[in-house]
Write a protein that holds these residues in place. Structure first.
Motif, PDB file in Angstrom:
ATOM      1  N   GLY A  32      -7.301 -20.978 -18.919  1.00 36.62           N
ATOM      2  CA  GLY A  32      -7.222 -21.463 -17.631  1.00 36.62           C
ATOM      3  C   GLY A  32      -5.853 -21.552 -17.212  1.00 36.62           C
ATOM      4  N   ILE A  33      -5.670 -20.629 -16.001  1.00 32.71           N
ATOM      5  CA  ILE A  33      -4.225 -20.586 -15.427  1.00 32.71           C
ATOM      6  C   ILE A  33      -4.090 -21.457 -14.262  1.00 32.71           C
ATOM      7  CG2 ILE A  33      -2.934 -18.590 -14.176  1.00 32.71           C
ATOM      8  CD1 ILE A  33      -4.542 -16.721 -15.801  1.00 32.71           C
ATOM      9  N   GLU A  34      -2.565 -21.776 -14.464  1.00 32.43           N
ATOM     10  CA  GLU A  34      -2.434 -23.035 -13.359  1.00 32.43           C
ATOM     11  C   GLU A  34      -1.033 -22.338 -12.460  1.00 32.43           C
ATOM     12  OE1 GLU A  34      -2.676 -26.933 -15.898  1.00 32.43           O
ATOM     13  OE2 GLU A  34      -1.554 -25.476 -16.795  1.00 32.43           O
ATOM     14  N   GLY A  72     -10.356 -10.141 -34.327  1.00 36.08           N
ATOM     15  CA  GLY A  72     -10.361  -9.877 -32.973  1.00 36.08           C
ATOM     16  C   GLY A  72      -9.801 -10.864 -32.103  1.00 36.08           C
ATOM     17  N   LEU A  73      -9.608 -10.623 -30.692  1.00 28.26           N
ATOM     18  CA  LEU A  73      -9.366 -11.525 -29.729  1.00 28.26           C
ATOM     19  C   LEU A  73      -9.987 -11.354 -28.418  1.00 28.26           C
ATOM     20  CD1 LEU A  73      -7.386 -13.824 -28.708  1.00 28.26           C
ATOM     21  CD2 LEU A  73      -5.782 -11.965 -28.030  1.00 28.26           C
ATOM     22  N   LEU A  74     -11.048 -12.424 -28.195  1.00 36.43           N
ATOM     23  CA  LEU A  74     -11.620 -12.141 -27.097  1.00 36.43           C
ATOM     24  C   LEU A  74     -11.131 -13.307 -25.761  1.00 36.43           C
ATOM     25  CD1 LEU A  74     -14.222 -10.999 -25.223  1.00 36.43           C
ATOM     26  CD2 LEU A  74     -15.582 -12.905 -26.731  1.00 36.43           C
ATOM     27  N   LEU A  75     -10.758 -12.689 -24.887  1.00 42.69           N
ATOM     28  CA  LEU A  75     -10.037 -13.586 -23.584  1.00 42.69           C
ATOM     29  C   LEU A  75     -10.985 -13.575 -22.694  1.00 42.69           C
ATOM     30  CD1 LEU A  75      -6.591 -11.631 -23.591  1.00 42.69           C
ATOM     31  CD2 LEU A  75      -7.195 -13.993 -24.553  1.00 42.69           C
ATOM     32  N   VAL A  76     -11.391 -14.701 -22.084  1.00 45.27           N
ATOM     33  CA  VAL A  76     -12.428 -15.003 -21.272  1.00 45.27           C
ATOM     34  C   VAL A  76     -11.675 -15.987 -20.220  1.00 45.27           C
ATOM     35  CG1 VAL A  76     -14.243 -15.971 -20.537  1.00 45.27           C
ATOM     36  CG2 VAL A  76     -14.250 -14.665 -22.601  1.00 45.27           C
ATOM     37  N   SER A  77     -11.468 -15.534 -19.030  1.00 48.00           N
ATOM     38  CA  SER A  77     -11.105 -16.505 -17.853  1.00 48.00           C
ATOM     39  C   SER A  77     -11.826 -17.671 -17.560  1.00 48.00           C
ATOM     40  CB  SER A  77     -10.555 -15.496 -16.567  1.00 48.00           C
ATOM     41  OG  SER A  77     -12.073 -15.409 -16.001  1.00 48.00           O
ATOM     42  N   GLN A  78     -11.329 -18.792 -17.522  1.00 50.13           N
ATOM     43  CA  GLN A  78     -12.165 -19.979 -16.870  1.00 50.13           C
ATOM     44  C   GLN A  78     -11.144 -21.036 -16.303  1.00 50.13           C
ATOM     45  OE1 GLN A  78     -14.160 -21.864 -20.357  1.00 50.13           O
ATOM     46  NE2 GLN A  78     -15.265 -23.382 -19.096  1.00 50.13           N
ATOM     47  N   PHE A  79     -11.385 -20.940 -15.047  1.00 54.04           N
ATOM     48  CA  PHE A  79     -10.346 -21.785 -14.112  1.00 54.04           C
ATOM     49  C   PHE A  79     -10.781 -23.248 -14.352  1.00 54.04           C
ATOM     50  CE2 PHE A  79     -14.189 -21.502 -11.487  1.00 54.04           C
ATOM     51  CZ  PHE A  79     -13.986 -22.501 -10.579  1.00 54.04           C
ATOM     52  N   THR A  80     -12.169 -23.576 -14.855  1.00 51.39           N
ATOM     53  CA  THR A  80     -12.548 -24.849 -14.895  1.00 51.39           C
ATOM     54  C   THR A  80     -11.707 -25.845 -15.942  1.00 51.39           C
ATOM     55  OG1 THR A  80     -14.107 -24.394 -16.323  1.00 51.39           O
ATOM     56  CG2 THR A  80     -14.977 -24.562 -14.236  1.00 51.39           C
ATOM     57  N   LEU A  81     -11.027 -25.053 -16.787  1.00 56.40           N
ATOM     58  CA  LEU A  81     -10.017 -25.580 -17.555  1.00 56.40           C
ATOM     59  C   LEU A  81      -8.766 -26.462 -17.027  1.00 56.40           C
ATOM     60  CD1 LEU A  81      -9.619 -23.118 -20.999  1.00 56.40           C
ATOM     61  CD2 LEU A  81     -10.495 -25.670 -20.812  1.00 56.40           C
ATOM     62  N   ALA A  82      -8.553 -25.754 -15.898  1.00 56.81           N
ATOM     63  CA  ALA A  82      -7.292 -26.359 -15.434  1.00 56.81           C
ATOM     64  C   ALA A  82      -7.744 -27.334 -14.252  1.00 56.81           C
ATOM     65  CB  ALA A  82      -6.693 -25.280 -14.425  1.00 56.81           C
ATOM     66  N   ALA A 100      -6.264 -14.878  -6.478  1.00 52.13           N
ATOM     67  CA  ALA A 100      -5.615 -14.052  -6.614  1.00 52.13           C
ATOM     68  C   ALA A 100      -4.410 -13.949  -7.713  1.00 52.13           C
ATOM     69  CB  ALA A 100      -4.740 -13.356  -5.209  1.00 52.13           C
ATOM     70  N   GLN A 101      -3.830 -15.114  -7.691  1.00 55.02           N
ATOM     71  CA  GLN A 101      -2.707 -15.277  -8.815  1.00 55.02           C
ATOM     72  C   GLN A 101      -3.336 -15.361 -10.029  1.00 55.02           C
ATOM     73  OE1 GLN A 101      -0.827 -19.045  -8.713  1.00 55.02           O
ATOM     74  NE2 GLN A 101       0.567 -18.721 -10.105  1.00 55.02           N
ATOM     75  N   GLY A 102      -4.554 -16.015 -10.209  1.00 52.52           N
ATOM     76  CA  GLY A 102      -5.120 -16.036 -11.486  1.00 52.52           C
ATOM     77  C   GLY A 102      -5.676 -14.941 -11.990  1.00 52.52           C
ATOM     78  N   ALA A 103      -6.150 -13.882 -11.016  1.00 53.39           N
ATOM     79  CA  ALA A 103      -6.728 -12.491 -11.501  1.00 53.39           C
ATOM     80  C   ALA A 103      -5.532 -11.702 -12.037  1.00 53.39           C
ATOM     81  CB  ALA A 103      -7.270 -11.984 -10.239  1.00 53.39           C
ATOM     82  N   ALA A 104      -4.372 -11.744 -11.179  1.00 57.04           N
ATOM     83  CA  ALA A 104      -3.341 -11.026 -11.651  1.00 57.04           C
ATOM     84  C   ALA A 104      -2.613 -11.647 -12.894  1.00 57.04           C
ATOM     85  CB  ALA A 104      -2.165 -11.034 -10.651  1.00 57.04           C
ATOM     86  N   LEU A 105      -2.701 -12.717 -13.234  1.00 59.62           N
ATOM     87  CA  LEU A 105      -1.928 -13.055 -14.468  1.00 59.62           C
ATOM     88  C   LEU A 105      -3.071 -13.010 -15.726  1.00 59.62           C
ATOM     89  CD1 LEU A 105       0.064 -16.539 -13.490  1.00 59.62           C
ATOM     90  CD2 LEU A 105       1.029 -14.241 -14.207  1.00 59.62           C
ATOM     91  N   PHE A 106      -4.309 -12.913 -15.397  1.00 60.20           N
ATOM     92  CA  PHE A 106      -5.260 -12.951 -16.538  1.00 60.20           C
ATOM     93  C   PHE A 106      -5.177 -11.421 -16.890  1.00 60.20           C
ATOM     94  CE2 PHE A 106      -9.589 -11.799 -18.197  1.00 60.20           C
ATOM     95  CZ  PHE A 106      -9.468 -12.688 -19.166  1.00 60.20           C
ATOM     96  N   GLU A 107      -5.346 -10.559 -15.928  1.00 61.25           N
ATOM     97  CA  GLU A 107      -5.161  -9.031 -16.103  1.00 61.25           C
ATOM     98  C   GLU A 107      -3.811  -8.712 -16.957  1.00 61.25           C
ATOM     99  OE1 GLU A 107      -7.625  -6.984 -16.098  1.00 61.25           O
ATOM    100  OE2 GLU A 107      -8.720  -8.552 -15.361  1.00 61.25           O
ATOM    101  N   ALA A 108      -2.541  -9.244 -16.657  1.00 63.45           N
ATOM    102  CA  ALA A 108      -1.380  -9.039 -17.361  1.00 63.45           C
ATOM    103  C   ALA A 108      -1.415  -9.720 -18.859  1.00 63.45           C
ATOM    104  CB  ALA A 108      -0.358  -9.869 -16.522  1.00 63.45           C
ATOM    105  N   LEU A 109      -2.124 -10.723 -18.791  1.00 64.68           N
ATOM    106  CA  LEU A 109      -2.397 -11.302 -20.454  1.00 64.68           C
ATOM    107  C   LEU A 109      -3.046 -10.310 -21.179  1.00 64.68           C
ATOM    108  CD1 LEU A 109      -1.971 -13.585 -22.610  1.00 64.68           C
ATOM    109  CD2 LEU A 109      -4.103 -14.458 -21.270  1.00 64.68           C
ATOM    110  N   VAL A 110      -4.113  -9.990 -20.609  1.00 63.12           N
ATOM    111  CA  VAL A 110      -5.194  -8.731 -21.442  1.00 63.12           C
ATOM    112  C   VAL A 110      -4.105  -7.818 -21.754  1.00 63.12           C
ATOM    113  CG1 VAL A 110      -7.121  -7.215 -21.139  1.00 63.12           C
ATOM    114  CG2 VAL A 110      -7.197  -9.580 -20.522  1.00 63.12           C
TER     115      VAL A 110
END
Length: 145
Positions: A32-34, A72-82, A100-110
């Protein structure tokens, strides 16, 4: 950033009946990205994901990290956590990062995770996903960075 991590025997994520990411033993991390999150937040979060000791050693104590076991590490974006759930009967998502910010930061995290760990899979940002997992324990933690 909020990370709901689950120790898993296996996990996969599907979009429209297609597997887009899967792992065997390791960690499933719902991310969950804030709005205040940035590159430093990503680095702190990834450090915790890779080094948080949630896997058992020979004595049965949680003393091993994802790095230690080579899982393994499985990353799944979930905005509802925020979401803000403190009042009312419906969550407010004003505390989640804009898409847009969430997508950019999630892709950067991956990308950062793939540079530091050999087994990284991910879901698809913004997609309707089905997450399948075998929770080992069950062991689940909420990490905040």
């Amino acid at each position: 950033m909020k990370l709901l991590i689950q120790r898993v025997g296996a996990a996969r994520v599907e979009v429209e009946h297609e597997v887009v990411g899967s792992i065997d033993q390791g960690l499933l991390a719902l991310v969950g990205i804030e709005p205040q999150d940035d590159q430093a937040s990503l680095s702190r979060a990834l450090h915790k994901l890779l080094n948080y000791r949630v896997f058992s050693d020979e004595a049965g104590k949680m003393n091993r990290s994802l790095k230690d076991i080579g899982g393994g590490l499985l990353l799944v974006s979930q905005f509802t956590l925020a979401a803000d759930t403190r009042s009312g009967m419906r969550p407010s998502f004003s505390s989640a990062a804009p898409p847009a910010q969430g997508a950019a930061l999630f892709e950067a995290l991956v990308e950062l995770a793939r540079a530091q760990h050999p087994q990284v899979a991910c879901g698809r940002f913004g997609a309707h996903m089905q997450v399948h997992l075998v929770n080992d324990g069950p062991v689940t933690f909420l990490l905040e960075s």
